[in-house]
Write an enzyme that holds these catalytic residues in place. Sequence first.
Site, PDB file in Angstrom:
ATOM      1  N   CYS A 215      25.884 -22.041 -27.944  1.00 35.74           N
ATOM      2  CA  CYS A 215      27.205 -22.042 -26.504  1.00 35.74           C
ATOM      3  C   CYS A 215      27.841 -22.764 -26.227  1.00 35.74           C
ATOM      4  O   CYS A 215      29.074 -22.426 -25.843  1.00 35.74           O
ATOM      5  CB  CYS A 215      25.851 -21.665 -25.277  1.00 35.74           C
ATOM      6  SG  CYS A 215      25.737 -19.606 -25.539  1.00 35.74           S
TER       7      CYS A 215
ATOM      8  N   CYS B 207      29.089 -16.624 -18.470  1.00 33.35           N
ATOM      9  CA  CYS B 207      28.917 -15.923 -19.344  1.00 33.35           C
ATOM     10  C   CYS B 207      27.539 -15.039 -18.773  1.00 33.35           C
ATOM     11  O   CYS B 207      26.987 -13.667 -18.609  1.00 33.35           O
ATOM     12  CB  CYS B 207      28.938 -16.209 -20.553  1.00 33.35           C
ATOM     13  SG  CYS B 207      30.358 -16.950 -21.052  1.00 33.35           S
ATOM     14  N   HIS B 208      26.811 -15.713 -18.044  1.00 38.95           N
ATOM     15  CA  HIS B 208      24.778 -15.155 -18.357  1.00 38.95           C
ATOM     16  C   HIS B 208      24.517 -15.191 -17.156  1.00 38.95           C
ATOM     17  O   HIS B 208      24.044 -14.631 -16.739  1.00 38.95           O
ATOM     18  CB  HIS B 208      24.512 -15.840 -18.710  1.00 38.95           C
ATOM     19  CG  HIS B 208      24.276 -16.978 -20.333  1.00 38.95           C
ATOM     20  ND1 HIS B 208      23.684 -15.544 -21.382  1.00 38.95           N
ATOM     21  CD2 HIS B 208      24.384 -17.612 -20.751  1.00 38.95           C
ATOM     22  CE1 HIS B 208      23.950 -16.173 -22.548  1.00 38.95           C
ATOM     23  NE2 HIS B 208      24.480 -17.528 -22.103  1.00 38.95           N
TER      24      HIS B 208
ATOM     25  N   ARG C  33       6.753 -33.812 -29.876  1.00 39.28           N
ATOM     26  CA  ARG C  33       5.277 -33.831 -29.986  1.00 39.28           C
ATOM     27  C   ARG C  33       4.957 -33.259 -31.132  1.00 39.28           C
ATOM     28  O   ARG C  33       3.603 -34.001 -32.202  1.00 39.28           O
ATOM     29  CB  ARG C  33       4.534 -32.166 -29.616  1.00 39.28           C
ATOM     30  CG  ARG C  33       3.246 -32.028 -29.037  1.00 39.28           C
ATOM     31  CD  ARG C  33       2.478 -33.519 -28.380  1.00 39.28           C
ATOM     32  NE  ARG C  33       1.914 -34.543 -29.607  1.00 39.28           N
ATOM     33  CZ  ARG C  33       1.334 -35.396 -29.175  1.00 39.28           C
ATOM     34  NH1 ARG C  33      -0.225 -35.126 -28.211  1.00 39.28           N
ATOM     35  NH2 ARG C  33       1.049 -36.238 -30.215  1.00 39.28           N
TER      36      ARG C  33
ATOM     37  N   CYS D 158       2.884 -35.882 -33.703  1.00 35.03           N
ATOM     38  CA  CYS D 158       1.877 -35.677 -33.763  1.00 35.03           C
ATOM     39  C   CYS D 158       1.385 -36.412 -35.736  1.00 35.03           C
ATOM     40  O   CYS D 158       0.322 -36.510 -35.905  1.00 35.03           O
ATOM     41  CB  CYS D 158       1.022 -34.559 -34.154  1.00 35.03           C
ATOM     42  SG  CYS D 158      -0.277 -33.468 -32.788  1.00 35.03           S
TER      43      CYS D 158
ATOM     44  N   CYS E 164      27.046 -22.416 -18.249  1.00 34.45           N
ATOM     45  CA  CYS E 164      26.862 -21.042 -18.313  1.00 34.45           C
ATOM     46  C   CYS E 164      26.807 -20.102 -17.665  1.00 34.45           C
ATOM     47  O   CYS E 164      26.246 -18.869 -18.248  1.00 34.45           O
ATOM     48  CB  CYS E 164      24.338 -22.050 -18.741  1.00 34.45           C
ATOM     49  SG  CYS E 164      24.721 -22.925 -19.151  1.00 34.45           S
TER      50      CYS E 164
END
Lengths: 283, 108
Positions: free
Chosen positions: A136, A102-103, A240, A244, A99
């Site tokens: 990505c 690139c970032h 989550r 529910c 990651c």
Amino acid sequence: MNILKKTTLIGGILALSLGFAATAQDTLTIATETGTQEIMLKVKPPAWSPLPELISGLVFRSKETQSLQADDFGNPGMVFVEQAWESWNTTDGSAGKSCADCHGEPAKMAGVRAVMPKFNKDKGEMWTLEMYINNCRTDRMGADAWKWNSGSMVSMTGLISLQSRGMPMNVAIDGDAAPYWEQGKEMYYSSTGQLELSCANCHEDNYDNYIRADHLSQGQINGFPAYRLKNAKLNSIHNRFKGCIRDTRAETYKEGSPEFIALEVYVASRGNGLSVEGPSVRN
Amino acid sequence: MASIKPRVKVPGSVAAGEVFSVKTLINHDMESGQRKGSDGNKIPRKIINKFEATFNGAAVFTADLETAISTNPFIEFTMKIAEAGDLAMKWTDDDGSVYETSKSIVIG
């Protein structure tokens, strides 16, 4: 007779104090590694919102749980963030990239979580943070996609969310997002399961009231991924949702299904204005 | 699971005799030995069974951890010091591994 009177009195006091479990506190100051950071726990809702006030789920939790989130060191979710930081810097896939290649620093991701889910113009569909991460991985890194609920994925959403912590949620609901938002709204107000409950029955009509010895929240998702004390790990938004819907005794949708993506757009927008809190600490 | 790494938070400097708190956290599965895996067999126990903190060689705080302690055990204790030095902490795993870390505290 005397005893009975006393009991009623104690009962009355108890009920009164429980009624105010949601405190008047409007902000939370979090001790970070380098200093402090403030997040908003109560804010004014968007004009279209049916809620009089937007309240973070943290407000409905106990003092002990709140204090865990008030210190990054005590926040158990940070363990997973650190793991994600490791994988951020780890090369993976056929392209031999991480990651970071690139970032750069994860801090470059500031603001990303606040606008998720976001319409992807190139692909012509609504994308959540998980889908951007996997894009990505598969397209740029040549690595295998992570499963929606896998530890690596949820931890990575935690790391990315943390970069935006304190920023107000600002999910677009107009333009390309409008049909998704409408679908999500429809789902939010539709009864599901044998118990015939809609999201709104609990999280709009009855928040702060008791359910199973616990306070109902407004069902805001600004704090996700959330470290839950019940399973001692970070939990994704769709996980989550599943919980529910299962609790209404219905067959649930799958994580990453179009239904959940639409619901995420709507539920996220209901919290527009609340601070990004992830990784938060919840029951 | 990612590598096991202890984390410790202490004030960088304290006044002599001041009571301060030390927070520690170690990421560990704390497998109780009572769960069964998908194959029906018991997952062997693997927990941190001992935590020791020493300051300049003298024991400050020790704890024997048991199977009911949750994942990623968080231990907080208070102490006071008269002089600067190193707070050394040691976690002992069931498999014999030892995880150690040390923090310097100065008087100021």
